[in-house]
Structure formats: C-alpha cells, structure tokens
Motif scaffolding. Structure first.
Motif, PDB file in Angstrom:
ATOM      1  N   PRO A 153      25.766 -37.876  14.088  1.00 16.99           N
ATOM      2  CA  PRO A 153      26.031 -37.394  12.393  1.00 16.99           C
ATOM      3  C   PRO A 153      24.190 -37.377  11.486  1.00 16.99           C
ATOM      4  O   PRO A 153      24.088 -37.361  10.916  1.00 16.99           O
ATOM      5  CB  PRO A 153      27.308 -37.474  11.257  1.00 16.99           C
ATOM      6  N   GLU A 154      23.995 -39.022  13.118  1.00 11.79           N
ATOM      7  CA  GLU A 154      22.697 -39.039  11.501  1.00 11.79           C
ATOM      8  C   GLU A 154      21.950 -38.948  11.949  1.00 11.79           C
ATOM      9  O   GLU A 154      20.216 -38.624  11.138  1.00 11.79           O
ATOM     10  CB  GLU A 154      22.627 -40.898  12.183  1.00 11.79           C
ATOM     11  N   SER A 155      21.689 -38.171  13.476  1.00 12.30           N
ATOM     12  CA  SER A 155      20.490 -37.922  14.032  1.00 12.30           C
ATOM     13  C   SER A 155      20.264 -36.374  12.928  1.00 12.30           C
ATOM     14  O   SER A 155      19.526 -35.922  13.283  1.00 12.30           O
ATOM     15  CB  SER A 155      20.275 -37.264  15.040  1.00 12.30           C
ATOM     16  N   ILE A 156      22.032 -35.598  13.392  1.00 11.62           N
ATOM     17  CA  ILE A 156      21.940 -34.678  12.652  1.00 11.62           C
ATOM     18  C   ILE A 156      20.835 -34.133  10.906  1.00 11.62           C
ATOM     19  O   ILE A 156      20.179 -33.135  10.249  1.00 11.62           O
ATOM     20  CB  ILE A 156      23.440 -34.167  12.586  1.00 11.62           C
ATOM     21  N   GLY A 159      17.378 -34.728  11.314  1.00 10.94           N
ATOM     22  CA  GLY A 159      16.465 -33.466  11.495  1.00 10.94           C
ATOM     23  C   GLY A 159      17.023 -32.481  10.292  1.00 10.94           C
ATOM     24  O   GLY A 159      15.987 -31.589  10.157  1.00 10.94           O
ATOM     25  N   LEU A 160      17.921 -32.237   9.797  1.00  8.20           N
ATOM     26  CA  LEU A 160      17.846 -31.095   8.672  1.00  8.20           C
ATOM     27  C   LEU A 160      16.609 -31.833   7.528  1.00  8.20           C
ATOM     28  O   LEU A 160      15.877 -31.332   6.685  1.00  8.20           O
ATOM     29  CB  LEU A 160      18.997 -31.270   7.827  1.00  8.20           C
ATOM     30  N   ARG A 161      16.622 -33.411   7.684  1.00  7.38           N
ATOM     31  CA  ARG A 161      15.645 -33.824   6.097  1.00  7.38           C
ATOM     32  C   ARG A 161      15.240 -33.380   6.656  1.00  7.38           C
ATOM     33  O   ARG A 161      13.792 -32.688   5.397  1.00  7.38           O
ATOM     34  CB  ARG A 161      16.456 -34.971   6.735  1.00  7.38           C
ATOM     35  N   ILE A 163      13.173 -31.300   8.099  1.00  9.42           N
ATOM     36  CA  ILE A 163      13.079 -29.286   8.386  1.00  9.42           C
ATOM     37  C   ILE A 163      13.380 -28.781   7.479  1.00  9.42           C
ATOM     38  O   ILE A 163      12.179 -27.873   6.811  1.00  9.42           O
ATOM     39  CB  ILE A 163      15.018 -28.359   9.417  1.00  9.42           C
ATOM     40  N   THR A 164      13.704 -29.562   6.302  1.00  8.74           N
ATOM     41  CA  THR A 164      14.036 -29.149   5.027  1.00  8.74           C
ATOM     42  C   THR A 164      12.800 -29.247   4.162  1.00  8.74           C
ATOM     43  O   THR A 164      12.418 -28.647   3.179  1.00  8.74           O
ATOM     44  CB  THR A 164      15.436 -28.856   4.426  1.00  8.74           C
ATOM     45  N   SER A 165      12.369 -30.617   4.495  1.00  6.92           N
ATOM     46  CA  SER A 165      10.882 -30.943   3.809  1.00  6.92           C
ATOM     47  C   SER A 165       9.854 -29.726   4.324  1.00  6.92           C
ATOM     48  O   SER A 165       8.880 -30.145   3.199  1.00  6.92           O
ATOM     49  CB  SER A 165      10.664 -32.737   4.192  1.00  6.92           C
ATOM     50  N   ARG A 166      10.005 -30.141   5.477  1.00  9.58           N
ATOM     51  CA  ARG A 166       8.839 -29.164   5.864  1.00  9.58           C
ATOM     52  C   ARG A 166       8.876 -27.667   5.125  1.00  9.58           C
ATOM     53  O   ARG A 166       8.203 -27.097   5.159  1.00  9.58           O
ATOM     54  CB  ARG A 166       8.711 -29.225   7.550  1.00  9.58           C
ATOM     55  N   LEU A 167       9.846 -26.953   4.840  1.00 11.87           N
ATOM     56  CA  LEU A 167       9.763 -26.028   4.603  1.00 11.87           C
ATOM     57  C   LEU A 167       9.311 -25.697   3.633  1.00 11.87           C
ATOM     58  O   LEU A 167       9.114 -24.605   3.001  1.00 11.87           O
ATOM     59  CB  LEU A 167      11.789 -25.341   5.041  1.00 11.87           C
ATOM     60  N   GLN A 168       9.362 -26.758   2.692  1.00 17.06           N
ATOM     61  CA  GLN A 168       8.798 -26.824   0.862  1.00 17.06           C
ATOM     62  C   GLN A 168       7.382 -26.843   1.335  1.00 17.06           C
ATOM     63  O   GLN A 168       6.884 -26.961   0.498  1.00 17.06           O
ATOM     64  CB  GLN A 168       9.422 -27.928   0.668  1.00 17.06           C
ATOM     65  N   ARG A 169       6.353 -26.961   2.286  1.00 16.87           N
ATOM     66  CA  ARG A 169       5.379 -26.926   2.380  1.00 16.87           C
ATOM     67  C   ARG A 169       4.293 -25.846   2.635  1.00 16.87           C
ATOM     68  O   ARG A 169       5.604 -25.032   2.820  1.00 16.87           O
ATOM     69  CB  ARG A 169       5.217 -27.776   3.738  1.00 16.87           C
ATOM     70  N   ASP A 170       3.242 -25.629   1.444  1.00 18.64           N
ATOM     71  CA  ASP A 170       3.227 -23.876   1.377  1.00 18.64           C
ATOM     72  C   ASP A 170       2.417 -24.174   3.197  1.00 18.64           C
ATOM     73  O   ASP A 170       2.353 -22.515   3.795  1.00 18.64           O
ATOM     74  CB  ASP A 170       2.074 -24.387   0.409  1.00 18.64           C
ATOM     75  N   THR A 171       1.827 -25.285   3.504  1.00 19.57           N
ATOM     76  CA  THR A 171       1.144 -24.766   5.073  1.00 19.57           C
ATOM     77  C   THR A 171       2.540 -24.393   5.852  1.00 19.57           C
ATOM     78  O   THR A 171       2.137 -23.562   7.533  1.00 19.57           O
ATOM     79  CB  THR A 171       0.374 -25.953   5.559  1.00 19.57           C
ATOM     80  N   THR A 172       3.075 -25.177   6.125  1.00 16.21           N
ATOM     81  CA  THR A 172       4.965 -24.298   6.475  1.00 16.21           C
ATOM     82  C   THR A 172       5.130 -22.968   6.638  1.00 16.21           C
ATOM     83  O   THR A 172       5.361 -22.348   7.651  1.00 16.21           O
ATOM     84  CB  THR A 172       5.901 -25.671   6.550  1.00 16.21           C
TER      85      THR A 172
END
Length: 174
Positions: A153-156, A159-161, A163-172
């Motif tokens: 669960p910690e790995s998931i 990973g989700l944190r 991914i979601t943080s990177r999706l918020q970046r304009d460059t991503t």
C-alpha cells in the motif's frame, strides 16, 4: 479546554459523549479522550469533535480497522484533503470499511493511502467541491491498483502521489 478554548459546557458535552460511547461500544474512555485531544489539536471545535468521536468509536469495534488513534489521523486527513465535515465521517469510514471487506486491502491500507496521497489526488482530480465523487474515485483507483499488482500500500500511495503531482505540472500536460 486548554487546547480549544471552548466553554466548560462544550467540554462537558465531549466528556458526556466519551462516557456514552465507552458504555455503548465498549471503547476504552482513555482512548476516546486521547482521540478527542487529537481532533481538537487538528482544529475541530467541540461539536465537530463530538460528531467525529462516534464515527471513530464504531471503527474501534470493526475488525477491518487497526487502532482508533490511527483511524483518527486518517479521519483528520480525509476531512482536510477531500473537504468532508466531521458529520460525514461515519459515511466516509463506512465506505472504507465496505471496500476493504470486498477487496484485498485492509482499512488501514486505505487510511495510509489517504494520508500519503489524498491531498495530491483531490487537487489533481479537478472535481471541485464534489468530495464524494473524488473520494470514491480515489478508493476505486487504489483498490484497482492493489488488486492488480499486489504491491505494498505504501508503494501504491507513493506512486499515486508522484503521478498526480506530475499531472498538475504544465510541462507534463503539454
């Protein structure tokens, strides 16, 4: 009273609630008092604390939740990150319990995931003020990944944190 600055009457109401819950559900009153202090330190007023205590006391007698203290930390996180009110906690924790019973994850796994990832997921979801929908999506995504990969669960959650943080970046997104 020192933690929240409430009136003696408000503190008496919490004390009476602790006694009622300890008697009704068999939860040790010292655990409930400690959790009440944690909730107050998190900024909940006396009425909100009283509301939250009942939902948390019910989790203490549920076999799928670990400890009331850990669940209280998760409850604080779910309120702050998804925008739920203390009066919604029974429903929210009930959802966690239902999903954990149906799939291969413990309620504590969901609590850990909420604490690690909930804020980033809620922010990235773009659902606005629909906390119920965003929370259901979070539970569904975590459950799906856990059932498919059997990762810790910690790995998931980590990973989700990420991914979601990177999706918020304009460059991503571009």
């Amino acid at each position: 009273e020192q933690v929240g600055g409430d009136t003696e009457k408000s503190i008496r109401a919490i004390s009476d609630e602790v006694t009622r819950l300890a008697t009704t559900f068999g939860v040790p009153s010292d655990k409930l008092i400690k959790v009440a202090g944690t909730l107050r330190q998190a900024g909940l007023n006396a009425t909100q604390t009283k509301n939250a205590l009942e939902a948390l006391a019910k989790t203490d007698i549920s076999p799928s939740f670990e400890s009331i203290e850990k669940t209280a930390d998760g409850a604080i996180a779910v309120m702050a990150q998804f925008g739920f009110a203390s009066k919604d906690l029974e429903k929210v924790l009930g959802q966690v319990n239902t999903v954990s019973k149906a799939y291969a994850a413990e309620s504590g796994d969901y609590i850990d995931a909420i604490k690690r990832t909930g804020g980033a997921f809620s922010l990235a979801s773009g659902e606005g003020k629909d906390a119920n929908k965003t929370f259901a999506q979070f539970l569904g995504l975590f459950t799906s990944i856990r059932a498919t990969t059997r990762e810790a669960p910690e790995s998931i959650a980590t990973g989700l944190r990420n991914i979601t943080s990177r999706l918020q970046r304009d460059t991503t997104r571009n």
